[in-house]
Motif scaffolding. Structure first.
Motif, mmCIF file in Angstrom:
data_model
loop_
_atom_site.group_PDB
_atom_site.id
_atom_site.type_symbol
_atom_site.label_atom_id
_atom_site.label_comp_id
_atom_site.label_asym_id
_atom_site.label_seq_id
_atom_site.Cartn_x
_atom_site.Cartn_y
_atom_site.Cartn_z
ATOM 1 N N GLY A 121 0.813 -1.205 0.000
ATOM 2 C CA GLY A 121 0.000 0.000 0.000
ATOM 3 C C GLY A 121 0.847 1.254 0.000
ATOM 4 O O GLY A 121 1.961 1.292 -0.502
ATOM 5 N N ARG A 122 0.311 2.318 0.563
ATOM 6 C CA ARG A 122 1.029 3.597 0.577
ATOM 7 C C ARG A 122 2.274 3.542 1.444
ATOM 8 O O ARG A 122 3.163 4.376 1.317
ATOM 9 C CB ARG A 122 0.087 4.716 1.068
ATOM 10 N N MET A 123 2.337 2.561 2.367
ATOM 11 C CA MET A 123 3.506 2.467 3.237
ATOM 12 C C MET A 123 4.715 1.904 2.502
ATOM 13 O O MET A 123 5.831 1.981 2.991
ATOM 14 C CB MET A 123 3.181 1.601 4.457
ATOM 15 N N LEU B 143 -8.815 -1.348 2.594
ATOM 16 C CA LEU B 143 -8.291 -0.426 3.601
ATOM 17 C C LEU B 143 -7.091 -1.014 4.339
ATOM 18 O O LEU B 143 -6.100 -0.312 4.604
ATOM 19 C CB LEU B 143 -9.394 -0.064 4.595
ATOM 20 N N LEU B 144 -7.150 -2.296 4.670
ATOM 21 C CA LEU B 144 -6.026 -2.928 5.360
ATOM 22 C C LEU B 144 -4.793 -2.986 4.462
ATOM 23 O O LEU B 144 -3.660 -2.762 4.925
ATOM 24 C CB LEU B 144 -6.401 -4.329 5.820
ATOM 25 N N GLU B 145 -5.002 -3.278 3.188
ATOM 26 C CA GLU B 145 -3.856 -3.358 2.286
ATOM 27 C C GLU B 145 -3.254 -1.983 2.030
ATOM 28 O O GLU B 145 -2.041 -1.859 1.815
ATOM 29 C CB GLU B 145 -4.266 -4.049 0.986
ATOM 30 N N GLU B 146 -4.073 -0.938 2.072
ATOM 31 C CA GLU B 146 -3.538 0.421 1.990
ATOM 32 C C GLU B 146 -2.643 0.735 3.187
ATOM 33 O O GLU B 146 -1.746 1.561 3.099
ATOM 34 C CB GLU B 146 -4.681 1.443 1.927
ATOM 35 N N CYS B 147 -2.906 0.065 4.308
ATOM 36 C CA CYS B 147 -2.101 0.264 5.516
ATOM 37 C C CYS B 147 -0.870 -0.631 5.543
ATOM 38 O O CYS B 147 -0.137 -0.647 6.534
ATOM 39 C CB CYS B 147 -2.955 -0.003 6.754
ATOM 40 N N GLY B 148 -0.652 -1.395 4.480
ATOM 41 C CA GLY B 148 0.555 -2.209 4.396
ATOM 42 C C GLY B 148 0.400 -3.639 4.878
ATOM 43 O O GLY B 148 1.391 -4.353 5.031
#
Length: 258
Positions: A133-135, A158-163
């Motif tokens: 994700g963005r991380m 949403l979880l995958e955006e959080c890495g």
């Protein structure tokens, strides 16, 4: 977005159609009841259904469950003038992406649609992005346990955006226990109300199978007693439905220690 309106009040259908069109959405249909729901979903292919609760024949909750079963990728805004206790929580647990009480302001419903569109767009973006994700890097694995398809889709994004790498999504507490045993995930998002075995019963078994897993309850009911009981059983917090990206991301990042 392509929007289908279902409301038995002709004036309300007209007002909503005009409002949605004014802010740039495409109103693809307007129904006075749920009689033609299944055919309309197939032929009109809406992105969102604006759904009244008190309808002739099948009520809004019944229709919401049908939409979830047929097409969980379709978001639903649940609308009602009813003061029925617990209705908002029941709608959220059934998969409503938003909830509006009548009477409402134009600003209120426009803001609700924006929140829903943002959450779904983020989920779609994460599904096609590289891991991390963005991380920029994978922060661990995650399991999602929720019996509602739309919640699983959005929460995964949403979880995958959080890495976090979502390694499995299941639909009941029994499957969640097995997934915890198999994957030993860093995070497990656990719905409270599920068939076969609910989240509260599954929670201690999950922690026994994978003691290092951070279990987060997912619920449409912000009852303080329920939250306290979950914490006593070992939950690390809770995420409230309908899901909102800013809240979920902030919570998960804090949990991960960012």
């Amino acid at each position: 977005m392509r929007i289908l309106i279902i409301d038995d009040n002709a004036a309300m259908r007209k007002v909503l159609a005009a409002l949605f069109s004014t802010v740039g959405h495409d109103v693809v249909g307007a129904l006075e009841d749920g009689q033609l729901l299944e055919n309309s979903l197939r032929s009109l292919q809406p992105d969102l259904v604006c759904l009244d609760y008190n309808l002739p024949g099948r009520d809004g909750l019944t229709l919401l469950r049908i939409i979830q079963a047929m097409a969980p990728e379709i978001d639903v805004v649940f609308m009602t003038a009813s003061a029925e206790a617990g209705l908002e929580e029941r709608a959220a647990d059934a998969g409503a992406a938003g909830f509006i009480r009548k009477p409402f302001s134009q600003q209120q419903i426009v803001a609700e649609l924006k929140d829903i569109a943002d959450a779904r767009a983020l989920a779609r973006k994460a599904s096609t992005a590289a891991p991390g994700g963005r991380m920029g890097r994978v922060r661990g694995t995650a399991v999602i346990a929720d019996d509602t398809g739309s919640v699983r889709i959005v929460l995964k994004g949403l979880l995958e955006e959080c890495g976090l790498q979502v390694v499995q999504a299941v639909t009941n507490g029994s499957e969640a226990v097995q997934a915890a045993r198999n994957h030993k995930p860093r995070l497990l998002c656990l719905d409270i109300n599920m068939p076969v075995m609910g989240g509260m019963d599954a929670l201690p078994q999950i922690l026994e199978a994978s003691p290092e897993t951070a279990v987060v309850m997912v619920t449409g009911c912000p009852d303080k007693q329920l939250v306290a009981e979950a914490a006593t059983r070992g939950a690390r917090g809770y995420i409230l439905k309908p899901l909102r990206p800013a809240y979920v991301e902030g919570f998960v990042r804090k949990l991960l220690g960012d």
